[in-house]
Design an enzyme around this catalytic site. Structure first.
Site, mmCIF file in Angstrom:
data_model
loop_
_atom_site.group_PDB
_atom_site.id
_atom_site.type_symbol
_atom_site.label_atom_id
_atom_site.label_comp_id
_atom_site.label_asym_id
_atom_site.label_seq_id
_atom_site.Cartn_x
_atom_site.Cartn_y
_atom_site.Cartn_z
ATOM 1 N N ASP A 48 -3.677 6.681 4.219
ATOM 2 C CA ASP A 48 -3.142 7.708 3.498
ATOM 3 C C ASP A 48 -3.260 9.081 4.099
ATOM 4 O O ASP A 48 -4.526 9.313 4.847
ATOM 5 C CB ASP A 48 -3.031 6.750 1.868
ATOM 6 C CG ASP A 48 -2.128 7.687 1.872
ATOM 7 O OD1 ASP A 48 -0.871 8.691 1.991
ATOM 8 O OD2 ASP A 48 -1.261 6.442 0.600
ATOM 9 N N HIS A 52 4.929 15.627 0.408
ATOM 10 C CA HIS A 52 5.906 15.752 -0.786
ATOM 11 C C HIS A 52 7.024 16.297 -1.036
ATOM 12 O O HIS A 52 7.525 16.913 -1.421
ATOM 13 C CB HIS A 52 5.403 15.264 -2.354
ATOM 14 C CG HIS A 52 5.257 13.570 -2.775
ATOM 15 N ND1 HIS A 52 5.281 13.315 -3.108
ATOM 16 C CD2 HIS A 52 4.240 13.068 -1.672
ATOM 17 C CE1 HIS A 52 4.535 12.270 -3.423
ATOM 18 N NE2 HIS A 52 3.898 12.003 -2.239
ATOM 19 N N GLU A 95 4.282 1.308 -2.626
ATOM 20 C CA GLU A 95 3.837 2.576 -2.731
ATOM 21 C C GLU A 95 3.675 3.860 -3.326
ATOM 22 O O GLU A 95 2.778 3.643 -4.284
ATOM 23 C CB GLU A 95 2.662 2.781 -1.621
ATOM 24 C CG GLU A 95 0.754 3.219 -1.779
ATOM 25 C CD GLU A 95 0.913 4.879 -1.931
ATOM 26 O OE1 GLU A 95 0.252 5.521 -2.345
ATOM 27 O OE2 GLU A 95 2.128 5.548 -1.996
ATOM 28 N N GLU A 96 4.334 4.179 -3.303
ATOM 29 C CA GLU A 96 4.990 5.726 -3.868
ATOM 30 C C GLU A 96 5.278 4.999 -5.385
ATOM 31 O O GLU A 96 5.604 6.590 -6.578
ATOM 32 C CB GLU A 96 6.067 6.060 -3.146
ATOM 33 C CG GLU A 96 5.973 7.261 -2.297
ATOM 34 C CD GLU A 96 4.619 7.970 -2.101
ATOM 35 O OE1 GLU A 96 4.356 8.001 -3.330
ATOM 36 O OE2 GLU A 96 4.398 8.320 -0.824
ATOM 37 N N ASP A 120 3.786 11.413 5.001
ATOM 38 C CA ASP A 120 3.217 10.616 3.885
ATOM 39 C C ASP A 120 3.623 9.242 3.949
ATOM 40 O O ASP A 120 4.649 9.374 2.715
ATOM 41 C CB ASP A 120 3.621 11.374 3.117
ATOM 42 C CG ASP A 120 2.552 10.572 0.886
ATOM 43 O OD1 ASP A 120 2.322 9.307 1.741
ATOM 44 O OD2 ASP A 120 2.396 11.309 0.348
ATOM 45 N N HIS A 171 0.950 2.562 3.954
ATOM 46 C CA HIS A 171 2.073 2.148 3.224
ATOM 47 C C HIS A 171 3.704 2.585 4.589
ATOM 48 O O HIS A 171 3.457 3.859 5.158
ATOM 49 C CB HIS A 171 2.905 2.760 2.007
ATOM 50 C CG HIS A 171 2.625 4.343 1.620
ATOM 51 N ND1 HIS A 171 3.372 4.827 1.676
ATOM 52 C CD2 HIS A 171 1.350 4.620 1.301
ATOM 53 C CE1 HIS A 171 3.591 6.504 1.356
ATOM 54 N NE2 HIS A 171 2.215 6.108 0.916
#
Length: 352
Positions: free
Chosen positions: A231, A319, A208-209, A178, A68
């Site tokens: 991922d 994150h 995606e998130e 990410d 992604h």
């Protein structure tokens, strides 16, 4: 001394430092299309913004590979009378990592630097020190008076974190690894897969998130016979975390996913990925992720039952703006994906 890498760090840095929140991946999409142009037979973009670079194979059997493009960020929801910005989260944030961070506000007439405010600790009351922080409490200061801010910033403008990507010993660290580090691995693999037996659709997915939305749409539109998603995964191999909660460890190789909270990968698929890794002497580890989902699940049943697998890059501090991955694990991921695709004939039986 900076370690010499086995891959194009400049491209990785370009991908990770670029901005692209869910639904607004335009800048990163341009980079992906540029990279696909010279290494795939066809490049197309759909109405959601997914980019697919296709390498035609010798058979009708098709494999989708997905990573992604989007990163977590924010959307401006309100400009206060004093010229501060209130935002709505796009993706999962831990409010604790946001205090005193620098951001980029993507306004119509250009990017603005901003900071997320933080009150000096010696001015806080005991109650304020103990109160739990919430993402909805984030306030962004762009260093201008209210009138200037009102002219420059509008509701709906996007906000991303501002950070550079650098080498740090045997690691790379920065924002948006990410999933840009896996996007990078996919792009590098696309350069190596030249004349496959099967058709390969390299998919740079969106949103995606916020719920695997791009991959679910592609599962219908592409309708692959096999799907493999890339991922990052949790690497909590740091002091204070029990061994059984670390999931993966930096430097132990690329990770072959067995499950996460969104998918249980096809046993025959992950067994073949392991066989390829062992045959080519590629360092690898097994991933059992207790929480979190990936594009793998988006392809599994969006257009009927499909065999799916996943390859992950172990990453610390997910994150945050200091996400960190081992360079050898990145290289191993590129090698494993390339070897898997080059050895796929379309004749493997993945039914259970």
């Amino acid at each position: 001394m900076v370690r010499e890498l086995d891959f194009d760090f400049h491209l990785l840095r370009e991908l990770t430092e670029e901005s692209g929140v869910p639904g607004y991946e335009g800048r990163i999409r341009d980079l992906v299309r540029r990279e696909f142009a010279d290494h795939t037979d066809e490049v197309r973009t759909d109405a959601m913004g997914n980019v697919v670079g296709t390498v035609e194979g010798d058979s009708d059997y098709s494999v989708a590979v997905a990573a992604h493009m989007d990163e977590i960020g924010f959307m401006v929801k309100h400009v206060t009378d004093d010229g501060f910005l209130k935002v709505d989260a796009l993706g999962g944030w831990d409010a604790r990592v946001l205090r005193a961070q620098r951001v980029r506000v993507h306004a119509e007439n250009g990017d603005l630097t901003g900071v997320i405010g933080s009150l000096p600790p010696h001015t806080l009351s005991d109650e304020e020190r103990e109160s739990a922080e919430e993402v909805e409490d984030v306030v962004i200061d762009v260093g201008r008076d209210a009138e200037a801010v009102e002219e420059l910033v509008s509701v709906g403008d996007l906000v991303t974190m501002e950070q550079t990507t650098v080498q740090m010993g045997d690691a790379v660290t920065g924002k948006a690894l990410d999933d840009r580090v896996c996007l990078f691995a996919m792009l590098e693999a696309a350069k190596q897969v030249v004349d496959p037996d099967v058709t390969v659709h390299f998919c740079a997915t969106v949103q995606e998130e916020v719920g695997l939305r791009g991959a679910e749409a592609l599962g219908v539109d592409i309708d692959p016979d096999l799907a493999v998603a890339l991922d990052v995964t949790v690497a909590s191999d740091v002091p204070g975390v029990d061994d059984d909660k670390q999931v993966t460890r930096l430097g132990d190789g690329t990770a072959i996913k067995l499950k996460d909270s969104s998918v249980i990968t096809n046993p025959k698929v992950h067994r073949r990925i392991r066989d390829v890794a062992e045959e080519h002497d590629i360092d690898h580890q097994l991933e059992v992720l207790p929480a979190g989902g990936t594009d793998t699940a988006g392809f599994q049943n969006s257009n009927g039952a499909k065999p799916v697998g996943a390859i992950s890059i172990p990453t610390r501090y997910l994150h945050t703006v200091t996400e960190t991955a081992n360079v050898d694990d990145v290289a191993a991921t590129i090698d494993l994906l390339s070897a898997f695709l080059e050895s796929e004939t379309g004749e493997n039986d993945y039914t259970l």
